[in-house]
Design an enzyme around this catalytic site. Structure first.
Site, PDB file in Angstrom:
ATOM      1  N   GLY A  46       0.830  -1.196   0.000  1.00 15.70           N
ATOM      2  CA  GLY A  46       0.000   0.000   0.000  1.00 15.70           C
ATOM      3  C   GLY A  46       0.859   1.239   0.000  1.00 15.70           C
ATOM      4  O   GLY A  46       2.040   1.193   0.375  1.00 15.70           O
ATOM      5  N   GLN A  51       3.050   9.994   1.204  1.00 18.43           N
ATOM      6  CA  GLN A  51       4.338   9.291   1.137  1.00 18.43           C
ATOM      7  C   GLN A  51       5.131   9.641  -0.122  1.00 18.43           C
ATOM      8  O   GLN A  51       6.330   9.384  -0.182  1.00 18.43           O
ATOM      9  CB  GLN A  51       4.129   7.770   1.193  1.00 18.43           C
ATOM     10  CG  GLN A  51       3.598   7.281   2.538  1.00 18.43           C
ATOM     11  CD  GLN A  51       3.462   5.788   2.542  1.00 18.43           C
ATOM     12  OE1 GLN A  51       2.437   5.254   2.135  1.00 18.43           O
ATOM     13  NE2 GLN A  51       4.501   5.082   2.966  1.00 18.43           N
ATOM     14  N   CYS A  88       6.308  -0.257   6.753  1.00 22.13           N
ATOM     15  CA  CYS A  88       5.891   0.911   5.981  1.00 22.13           C
ATOM     16  C   CYS A  88       7.043   1.318   5.065  1.00 22.13           C
ATOM     17  O   CYS A  88       8.195   1.359   5.506  1.00 22.13           O
ATOM     18  CB  CYS A  88       5.542   2.054   6.930  1.00 22.13           C
ATOM     19  SG  CYS A  88       5.011   3.558   6.094  1.00 22.13           S
ATOM     20  N   LEU A  89       6.713   1.628   3.815  1.00 26.18           N
ATOM     21  CA  LEU A  89       7.765   2.019   2.866  1.00 26.18           C
ATOM     22  C   LEU A  89       8.473   3.300   3.312  1.00 26.18           C
ATOM     23  O   LEU A  89       9.598   3.552   2.891  1.00 26.18           O
ATOM     24  CB  LEU A  89       7.176   2.196   1.464  1.00 26.18           C
ATOM     25  CG  LEU A  89       6.653   0.907   0.815  1.00 26.18           C
ATOM     26  CD1 LEU A  89       6.020   1.217  -0.535  1.00 26.18           C
ATOM     27  CD2 LEU A  89       7.756  -0.132   0.654  1.00 26.18           C
ATOM     28  N   HIS A 130      -4.052   1.262   7.847  1.00 18.25           N
ATOM     29  CA  HIS A 130      -2.692   1.810   7.808  1.00 18.25           C
ATOM     30  C   HIS A 130      -2.607   2.969   6.810  1.00 18.25           C
ATOM     31  O   HIS A 130      -2.066   4.033   7.122  1.00 18.25           O
ATOM     32  CB  HIS A 130      -1.720   0.678   7.440  1.00 18.25           C
ATOM     33  CG  HIS A 130      -0.291   1.084   7.282  1.00 18.25           C
ATOM     34  ND1 HIS A 130       0.742   0.531   8.027  1.00 18.25           N
ATOM     35  CD2 HIS A 130       0.316   1.963   6.435  1.00 18.25           C
ATOM     36  CE1 HIS A 130       1.892   1.083   7.663  1.00 18.25           C
ATOM     37  NE2 HIS A 130       1.660   1.951   6.692  1.00 18.25           N
ATOM     38  N   GLU A 131      -3.172   2.757   5.618  1.00 17.96           N
ATOM     39  CA  GLU A 131      -3.058   3.788   4.575  1.00 17.96           C
ATOM     40  C   GLU A 131      -3.935   5.003   4.893  1.00 17.96           C
ATOM     41  O   GLU A 131      -3.520   6.146   4.658  1.00 17.96           O
ATOM     42  CB  GLU A 131      -3.399   3.217   3.201  1.00 17.96           C
ATOM     43  CG  GLU A 131      -2.517   2.064   2.739  1.00 17.96           C
ATOM     44  CD  GLU A 131      -1.020   2.326   2.856  1.00 17.96           C
ATOM     45  OE1 GLU A 131      -0.579   3.493   2.752  1.00 17.96           O
ATOM     46  OE2 GLU A 131      -0.269   1.357   3.080  1.00 17.96           O
ATOM     47  N   HIS A 134      -2.256   7.287   7.226  1.00 17.05           N
ATOM     48  CA  HIS A 134      -1.275   8.188   6.597  1.00 17.05           C
ATOM     49  C   HIS A 134      -1.922   9.522   6.202  1.00 17.05           C
ATOM     50  O   HIS A 134      -1.264  10.563   6.228  1.00 17.05           O
ATOM     51  CB  HIS A 134      -0.691   7.553   5.329  1.00 17.05           C
ATOM     52  CG  HIS A 134       0.495   6.673   5.559  1.00 17.05           C
ATOM     53  ND1 HIS A 134       1.688   7.130   6.087  1.00 17.05           N
ATOM     54  CD2 HIS A 134       0.695   5.348   5.302  1.00 17.05           C
ATOM     55  CE1 HIS A 134       2.562   6.132   6.147  1.00 17.05           C
ATOM     56  NE2 HIS A 134       1.984   5.035   5.682  1.00 17.05           N
TER      57      HIS A 134
END
Ligand code: NI
Length: 151
Positions: A46, A51, A88-89, A130-131, A134
């Site tokens: 995701g 991000q 997480c990226l 999670h997304e 963000h």
């Protein structure tokens, strides 16, 4: 399509609240395409627009069942709980156990501006939460009980 630079923890943009998308124009469609390419390039499940440095409420997810694009996503139902290991990226090399709902229903717009409702359980429920976090400037490390840093 293009791969965009993923902002890393410590970049203040990750802590800002993203704005709603009012008009789905070519910039938003290109953003969706670039976010998918960037997510796949990094083998993520995701990615949220902040991000890649864009404070708009746009998310892409693929938990292995094909790409999901969400514009202005909102969680309209949640039930149960699960604890799952997340990464997480934007926080490479870090994992953590996070408690999330076991099931969520998300309402959003697709790229045509149609309202969609998607149900997620297991990894998909976690990915939705999670997304969407963000978009409010929240990182999984804010909620994780055990944080493991690799190397
Ligand atoms: Ni993340």
């Amino acid at each position: 399509m293009a791969i965009r630079t993923i902002r890393k923890d410590g970049d203040e943009i990750l802590r800002k609240v993203s704005r709603k998308v009012d008009v789905i124009d070519n910039r938003i469609l290109t953003l969706l395409d670039d976010m998918k390419e960037t997510m796949y390039d990094s083998s993520g499940v995701g990615l949220a627009a902040p991000q890649v440095g864009v404070l708009r409420r746009v998310v892409v997810i693929d938990v292995g069942e094909g790409p999901i694009e969400l514009i202005n996503p909102v969680i309209v139902y949640e039930s149960g709980e699960q604890i799952r290991e997340e990464g997480c990226l934007s926080i490479p090399g870090t994992r953590g156990q996070v408690k999330r709902p076991a099931k969520v229903i998300v309402r959003a717009m697709d790229r045509k501006g149609e309202t969609i409702e998607l149900t997620g359980t297991e990894l998909l429920a976690t990915a939705f939460c999670h997304e969407i976090d963000h978009l409010g400037g929240i990182l999984f490390t804010d909620k994780a009980t055990e944080i493991i840093k690799e190397d």
